[in-house]
Design a protein around this motif. Structure first.
Motif, PDB file in Angstrom:
ATOM      1  N   ASP A 135      72.718  35.945  11.088  1.00 48.18           N
ATOM      2  CA  ASP A 135      73.909  35.237  11.554  1.00 48.18           C
ATOM      3  C   ASP A 135      74.574  35.946  12.739  1.00 48.18           C
ATOM      4  O   ASP A 135      75.199  36.987  12.568  1.00 48.18           O
ATOM      5  N   GLY A 151      70.520  30.743   7.385  1.00 49.01           N
ATOM      6  CA  GLY A 151      69.411  29.790   7.489  1.00 49.01           C
ATOM      7  C   GLY A 151      68.030  30.407   7.572  1.00 49.01           C
ATOM      8  O   GLY A 151      67.050  29.817   7.092  1.00 49.01           O
ATOM      9  N   SER A 186      70.918  32.625  13.659  1.00 45.27           N
ATOM     10  CA  SER A 186      71.644  31.428  13.228  1.00 45.27           C
ATOM     11  C   SER A 186      73.084  31.447  13.694  1.00 45.27           C
ATOM     12  O   SER A 186      73.649  32.521  13.974  1.00 45.27           O
ATOM     13  N   SER A 303      74.626  24.292  10.576  1.00 51.01           N
ATOM     14  CA  SER A 303      74.209  25.524  11.236  1.00 51.01           C
ATOM     15  C   SER A 303      72.892  25.271  11.945  1.00 51.01           C
ATOM     16  O   SER A 303      72.164  24.349  11.594  1.00 51.01           O
ATOM     17  N   THR A 305      69.430  27.322  13.111  1.00 50.11           N
ATOM     18  CA  THR A 305      68.629  28.542  13.043  1.00 50.11           C
ATOM     19  C   THR A 305      67.399  28.351  13.905  1.00 50.11           C
ATOM     20  O   THR A 305      66.725  27.323  13.803  1.00 50.11           O
TER      21      THR A 305
END
Lengths: 330, 198
Positions: A135, A151, A186, A303, A305
């Motif tokens: 992240d 993700g 992500s 999100s 990724t």
């Protein structure tokens, strides 16, 4: 907030009973909170075990099956499981070839999996561990707990699971899992706060007309709040945040993930914007997955990724998989 | 001198305090974490209470070791391993003595706190449970009341701090202005000592 539950205390157990009812090929131990492939241990195969707080379904229990996880350990909602669960899962899936723990980088998950690794090794199970920390919204520095696992966990579990299914030894399964994590990033956005069953009210106050950028998957607020943006603007922001940190020189795997309460129609529209901005930035997309896979209960949002793929990663991504939430090629 | 009965009263008072304050701990956690600290500790101490009632240990060290083991096996999250390690290590430091002094307890707590710091990698000032525990263990040499006051002050002092460990650290500057839930529950742990001594 209306929830489709009996009482908050039994949410996780009720969900596990339902998972067992829907998927008789899984071995679901509701009492000890372990979901195991029905045919485990598979002779000569490395076991791939993950786990984490509940509330992110289908992660992780929905990814147990052929070509992906050997077992999953669900904790309480947004709370990492306890070491006893992972040690039990490791013992259930170990064929003698060893076990890989896939651990999302959160303080609680790391501590509990560390303790589980010790317990399992005391029982003679060889255990390797890979941390997922993709992240980019969290600065990876001495001053934070480090980047969160989000993700990319799906990519790591799918690809490590496929490698294990092919009969790769533990150190190769571990190496490819690590490589997938290193090549993945992500960024997530919340359009509404999350309500946990135990608390019964939103964990933060997000007025309509505003959104949170850089959120995690546990209802923790993000790093920044802004007036509402369009799908196009969110895609620009999220993809650029990822590309600031990952400059892919080969085609990417893309996961356009819903946080739980965003309709698929919106997610597909967002995916169109993600593809547009990736094309504008000169990043070719090799494979795309759209859907609610790494969720945060009833949070609205999404999100992105991206994983910089290579030949082996693509081959293992395309390999057959048969789990409750992901199945193709078999 | 403090015997196993005193330690059982301590754990009982702590369980009651956790039950009483669970809502507040969860509220504090919602502000900078993930809204489950109260519920998680409640689950752990309820399990520990049942284990202590089923088979009451007869030394101070064994009371803490059993409680710590129950927390590790039932809480999850970061607080399970951290509180579990705190109590187990403190219990281990007390050995199998039937009675211990307040000073010995303070020394054992310091051993537990050192283990927590090592496990979590936190230092005082990082906005964690250590900010309540360290001053409390120092003040425990003086009295139970001084320890409780030092823990409460330590917890209150986390409000202006920037979180550097755990989930609150993801918030960066936005963690400032909120009391740390872990430091708050640590103050309950020390406060329960004073209750047990009454």
């Amino acid at each position: 907030m209306r929830m489709l539950i009996n009482v908050p205390e039994t949410v996780v157990a009720d969900g596990l009973r339902g998972l067992a009812a829907a998927h008789p090929d899984l071995n679901v131990d509701v009492e000890n909170r372990v979901v195991v492939r029905g045919d485990a241990p598979v002779a000569g195969k490395v076991g791939v075990v993950s786990g984490g707080g509940s509330g992110h379904e289908p992660l992780h229990g929905g990814f147990v099956g052929f070509g992906m996880l050997s077992a999953a350990c669900p904790g309480e909602v947004f709370t990492s499981p306890v070491p006893d669960q992972m040690a039990r899962a490791a013992a259930a899936v170990d064929s003698g070839a060893g076990v890989l723990f896939v651990v999302k980088n959160y303080t609680g998950d790391v501590l509990n999996f560390d303790m589980a690794q010790e317990l399992a090794q005391d029982e003679g199970v060889q255990v390797a561990k890979v941390l997922v920390n993709d992240d980019v919204a969290v600065q990876d520095s001495l001053y934070t707990a480090g980047r969160r696992g989000t993700g990319a966990t799906l990519f790591v579990e799918k690809i490590a699971g496929a490698a294990a299914e092919e009969g790769a030894p533990l150190e190769r399964v571990e190496a490819i899992a690590r490589r997938v994590n290193e090549r993945s990033r992500s960024f997530g956005v919340a359009l509404s706060a999350v309500t946990t069953p135990a608390k019964g009210s939103p964990t933060f106050d997000l007025p309509s007309g505003e959104l949170e950028l850089g959120i995690g998957i546990h209802g923790e607020p993000g790093r920044e709040r802004r007036p509402m943006m369009t799908s196009r603007e969110i895609a620009d922001f999220a993809v650029d945040a990822v590309l600031e940190d990952l400059q892919p020189s080969s085609p990417v795997l893309a996961l356009v993930n819903g946080m739980g309460a965003t309709p698929l129609l919106e997610l597909y529209g967002f995916n169109a914007e993600v593809h547009r901005v990736l094309a504008e930035r000169g990043v070719p997309v090799a494979r795309t997955l759209v859907g609610n896979y790494v969720t945060s209960l009833d949070m609205a949002g999404c999100s992105v990724t991206l994983c910089e793929a290579d030949e082996e990663i693509l081959r293992l991504w395309d390999a057959p998989v048969e789990t409750p939430a992901l199945r193709w090629g078999r | 001198m403090l015997d196993a009965d005193f330690f059982l009263r301590w754990m009982n008072a702590l369980t009651e305090a956790v039950n009483r304050e669970a809502g507040r701990l969860t509220e504090l956690d919602a502000a900078i974490g993930d809204a489950d600290h109260g519920t998680n500790l409640q689950r752990g101490f309820t399990a520990a209470k049942a284990a202590l009632e089923k088979d009451a240990p007869d030394t101070p060290g064994a009371v803490l070791m059993l409680t710590g083991r129950q927390l590790i096996s039932t809480v999850g999250g970061a607080s399970g391993p951290l509180y579990g390690t705190l109590l187990r290590r403190a219990g281990k430091a007390l050995g199998d003595e039937a009675e211990v002094s307040r000073e010995q307890l303070a020394e054992a707590l310091r051993a537990g706190i050192a283990a927590v710091a090592q496990l979590g990698g936190a230092k005082p000032g990082d906005k964690t449970m250590l900010d309540a525990l360290e001053p409390a263990a120092a003040a425990l040499d003086e009295s139970f009341t001084a320890a409780r006051e030092a823990a409460e002050e330590g917890a209150a002092a986390t409000v202006p701090m920037l979180a550097r460990k755990g989930r609150a650290s993801y918030l960066g500057e936005r963690s400032i202005g909120h009391q740390d839930p872990g430091a708050t529950s640590s103050a309950l742990l020390i406060g329960a000592l004073e209750e047990a001594a009454r």
